[in-house]
Write an enzyme that holds these catalytic residues in place. Structure first.
Site, PDB file in Angstrom:
ATOM      1  N   ASP A 161      47.526   8.176 -72.763  1.00  0.00           N
ATOM      2  CA  ASP A 161      48.867   8.667 -73.074  1.00  0.00           C
ATOM      3  C   ASP A 161      49.166   8.497 -74.558  1.00  0.00           C
ATOM      4  OD1 ASP A 161      48.836   5.829 -72.487  1.00  0.00           O
ATOM      5  OD2 ASP A 161      51.019   5.855 -72.661  1.00  0.00           O
ATOM      6  N   GLU A 168      50.227   3.369 -71.052  1.00  0.00           N
ATOM      7  CA  GLU A 168      50.279   2.145 -71.862  1.00  0.00           C
ATOM      8  C   GLU A 168      51.544   2.075 -72.695  1.00  0.00           C
ATOM      9  OE1 GLU A 168      49.573  -0.456 -75.395  1.00  0.00           O
ATOM     10  OE2 GLU A 168      50.048   1.676 -75.322  1.00  0.00           O
ATOM     11  N   GLU A 169      52.008   3.226 -73.159  1.00  0.00           N
ATOM     12  CA  GLU A 169      53.187   3.262 -74.027  1.00  0.00           C
ATOM     13  C   GLU A 169      54.491   3.037 -73.262  1.00  0.00           C
ATOM     14  OE1 GLU A 169      52.813   3.231 -77.091  1.00  0.00           O
ATOM     15  OE2 GLU A 169      51.040   4.351 -77.698  1.00  0.00           O
TER      16      GLU A 169
END
Length: 380
Positions: A73, A137-138
């Site tokens: 991502d 992850e963000e």
């Protein structure tokens, strides 16, 4: 594999728009690339359009296992008109490959994938190599959490996460913690506020109390590498009309935690404050919601994995550091706290999330053989 092909593969995945979603498209691309080189890879769906990717190869008779990880991502590119280069064009100008996620962290991820392909072809490692490409992850690390809960990190002796720290190895980082406090009241006309319960004023009272408690935490606990706890209220919502007493309000906040006062202790403090105020006879009705729980990462700065990196890297004088930010490592280490950790990859972290994000093509290409040497040096 030629350098031209390695760059082309990175351009391809940068052109796939994975702004906090749609990672399955990148996962399928990587799956097909790996399968073309004899490596089986499987997609593990988190939700529609969002799939992690897991691939594994083995050689020799060692039971040692090294994990390779990167996220698929990227953060939003924002207003494309403010970019000088198309954020999804993957243009190369003066040795720089531009695009959202070029540095954070499709460059590191693709370098790991290609290194895995080289390791499969060379057959010069002894043990198991496992690729964990993640979603989200963000936005709270749900992909890494899913893979960790499914056991994919349980048997890892070490994990190499290719975040863009370039000439630094991150061995330790702070936790990140997102939560919401909801305040429920009773609506009334603003000319007769005594007939209602003002959810905004109550929320303000809660914010004052919790901040006083957290100020005491900040004063009491300190980490010599990460500093002190950070707490920031970042979103507030409430009310429906200017002349109506609001029946609902909320705030959201982010905290950066340290091992001395970790996420579990922060949860206990917030929940205790909610319970304490709700029991008072002031009309308070608060509700606590944990939005994202990313623990601190603590590992050995002189681990075998880090020593191997020092020995084989194309870079000299690599600093071993700790930072307040978070990575997917937080989720993998939850179920395997003793594994070696090295967060190390191509790109400049200062360009992450910025307009005209880019990665130096030479930097990206130089890390591929370095990753191969790390694999061979660790899995001997």
């Amino acid at each position: 594999m030629s350098n031209e092909k390695a760059v082309e593969y990175l351009q391809d995945i940068i052109r796939i728009k994975t702004e906090n979603d749609h990672e399955t498209e990148v996962a399928i691309y990587l799956q097909q690339l790996l399968q073309a080189h004899g490596i089986e890879a499987r997609l593990i769906e988190l939700e529609p359009g969002r799939s992690n990717l897991v691939a594994e190869i083995q050689n020799g008779n060692s039971t040692k296992t090294l994990g390779l990880s990167g996220h698929m991502d990227v953060v939003k590119a924002g207003n494309h008109d403010l970019w000088q280069h198309n954020p999804y064009g993957a243009e190369i100008i003066d040795g720089k490959l531009y695009g959202r996620g070029a540095t954070d962290m499709k460059g590191g991820l693709m370098a790991l994938v290609i290194a895995m392909i080289h390791a499969k072809e060379n057959q010069t490692f002894n043990g198991t190599l496992r690729l964990l490409a993640t979603v989200g992850e963000e936005t709270g690390e749900p992909g890494a959490r899913q893979l960790s809960d499914l056991g994919y990190a349980d048997d890892l002796d070490g994990i190499l996460v290719a975040e863009p720290f370039n000439q630094r190895i991150l061995y330790m980082h702070g936790g990140s913690y997102n939560y919401r406090i909801k305040s429920y009241g009773v609506s009334a006309h603003s000319s007769t506020p005594q007939k209602g319960q003002n959810a905004i004023q109550h929320l303000r009272d809660f914010m004052v109390v919790i901040q006083e408690k957290l100020d005491a935490v900040v004063e009491q606990y300190d980490n010599d590498k990460l500093g002190r706890t950070i707490h920031s209220v970042t979103l507030i919502e409430g009310g429906v009309q200017l002349n109506s007493i609001p029946e609902y309000a909320e705030y959201q906040a982010n905290a950066r935690t340290i091992p001395e006062f970790d996420n579990d202790r922060l949860t206990a403090l917030i929940q205790a404050t909610v319970n304490e105020l709700n029991q008072q006879n002031n009309g308070y009705q608060f509700e606590f919601e944990l939005l994202a729980d990313m623990p601190t990462v603590v590992s050995n700065p002189e681990s075998e994995l880090i020593q191997v990196i020092h020995q084989v890297s194309h870079q000299d004088n690599i600093d071993v550091i700790a930072l307040p930010g978070t990575t997917d490592t937080a989720q993998f280490q939850r179920n395997n706290p003793t594994m070696d950790v090295a967060i190390y990859g191509p790109g400049d972290v200062n360009l992450a999330h910025q307009l005209d994000e880019y990665i130096e093509v030479d930097d990206y290409l130089e890390f591929i053989p370095t990753f191969v040497k790390i694999i061979e040096g660790y899995l001997t």
